[in-house]
Write an enzyme that holds these catalytic residues in place. Structure first.
Site, PDB file in Angstrom:
ATOM      1  N   GLU A  47       0.834  -1.206   0.000  1.00  0.00           N
ATOM      2  CA  GLU A  47       0.000   0.000   0.000  1.00  0.00           C
ATOM      3  C   GLU A  47       0.871   1.259   0.000  1.00  0.00           C
ATOM      4  O   GLU A  47       2.027   1.218   0.385  1.00  0.00           O
ATOM      5  CB  GLU A  47      -0.896   0.005   1.240  1.00  0.00           C
ATOM      6  CG  GLU A  47      -1.860  -1.166   1.310  1.00  0.00           C
ATOM      7  CD  GLU A  47      -2.940  -1.131   0.257  1.00  0.00           C
ATOM      8  OE1 GLU A  47      -3.391  -0.023  -0.109  1.00  0.00           O
ATOM      9  OE2 GLU A  47      -3.317  -2.211  -0.225  1.00  0.00           O
ATOM     10  N   GLY A  48       0.279   2.371  -0.404  1.00  0.00           N
ATOM     11  CA  GLY A  48       0.952   3.657  -0.316  1.00  0.00           C
ATOM     12  C   GLY A  48       1.789   4.019  -1.522  1.00  0.00           C
ATOM     13  O   GLY A  48       2.533   4.985  -1.495  1.00  0.00           O
ATOM     14  N   CYS A  49       1.658   3.265  -2.573  1.00  0.00           N
ATOM     15  CA  CYS A  49       2.429   3.492  -3.785  1.00  0.00           C
ATOM     16  C   CYS A  49       1.436   3.710  -4.923  1.00  0.00           C
ATOM     17  O   CYS A  49       0.414   3.033  -4.986  1.00  0.00           O
ATOM     18  CB  CYS A  49       3.286   2.256  -4.033  1.00  0.00           C
ATOM     19  SG  CYS A  49       4.781   2.581  -4.935  1.00  0.00           S
ATOM     20  N   LEU A  50       1.711   4.660  -5.807  1.00  0.00           N
ATOM     21  CA  LEU A  50       0.817   4.863  -6.947  1.00  0.00           C
ATOM     22  C   LEU A  50       0.903   3.708  -7.930  1.00  0.00           C
ATOM     23  O   LEU A  50      -0.080   3.335  -8.556  1.00  0.00           O
ATOM     24  CB  LEU A  50       1.150   6.174  -7.663  1.00  0.00           C
ATOM     25  CG  LEU A  50       0.811   7.450  -6.904  1.00  0.00           C
ATOM     26  CD1 LEU A  50       1.237   8.664  -7.707  1.00  0.00           C
ATOM     27  CD2 LEU A  50      -0.656   7.529  -6.573  1.00  0.00           C
ATOM     28  N   SER A  51       2.088   3.146  -8.060  1.00  0.00           N
ATOM     29  CA  SER A  51       2.244   1.979  -8.936  1.00  0.00           C
ATOM     30  C   SER A  51       1.856   0.730  -8.160  1.00  0.00           C
ATOM     31  O   SER A  51       1.709   0.749  -6.939  1.00  0.00           O
ATOM     32  CB  SER A  51       3.683   1.881  -9.444  1.00  0.00           C
ATOM     33  OG  SER A  51       4.573   1.847  -8.368  1.00  0.00           O
TER      34      SER A  51
END
Length: 142
Positions: free
Chosen positions: A49-53
């Site tokens: 979690e916490g990643c755009l990719s």
């Protein structure tokens, strides 16, 4: 090779690049040489979690050591997560827990990441450490 030796080898690998673009090109090329994560492991349970990719870390525990496999749909994200996964793979849980990846700042990686990528990398470390803690706890109860 100890985890500390592996960390020092990564520092030696990344330190010669004075330009952060060259450093990231090297990190991306290094990640491309890693096999992709099998589709069966590209599931929400292994999604960071916490990643755009989209970034996955698949952990394994065998013979008293942890192993981590990663993949992403973004080259830089896969490259930086590959650095952590290769550092912490084939190591005992207590060694994984003890070693923070501060060296990434020393060699100029973290300060050149976007806030989202830095957040994703932090979450990879958190996932790796949590898995190592779980393995250590399970070993103690057996």
């Amino acid at each position: 090779m100890s985890i500390e030796d592996k960390k020092n080898a990564l520092v030696d690998e990344l330190m010669p690049f004075e330009d952060h673009f060259e450093r990231f090109a090297y990190i991306i090329d290094r990640a491309k040489s890693q096999p992709p994560l099998a589709d069966e492991y590209k599931i929400d349970a292994f999604l960071i979690e916490g990643c755009l990719s989209r970034l996955w870390v698949y952990p394994e525990f065998k013979d008293g050591k942890c192993y981590f496999h990663t993949d992403s749909d973004a080259a830089i994200t896969k490259g930086t997560s590959t650095l952590l996964c290769s550092l912490y793979s084939d190591e005992r849980p207590e060694d994984i827990i003890a070693l923070e990846p501060d060296f990434l700042a020393e060699v100029g990686v973290t300060q050149h990441l976007s806030p989202n990528r830095r957040n994703g990398l932090t979450n990879v470390r958190t996932r790796i450490k949590s898995y190592a803690e779980l393995c250590l706890k399970n070993a103690e109860t057996q």
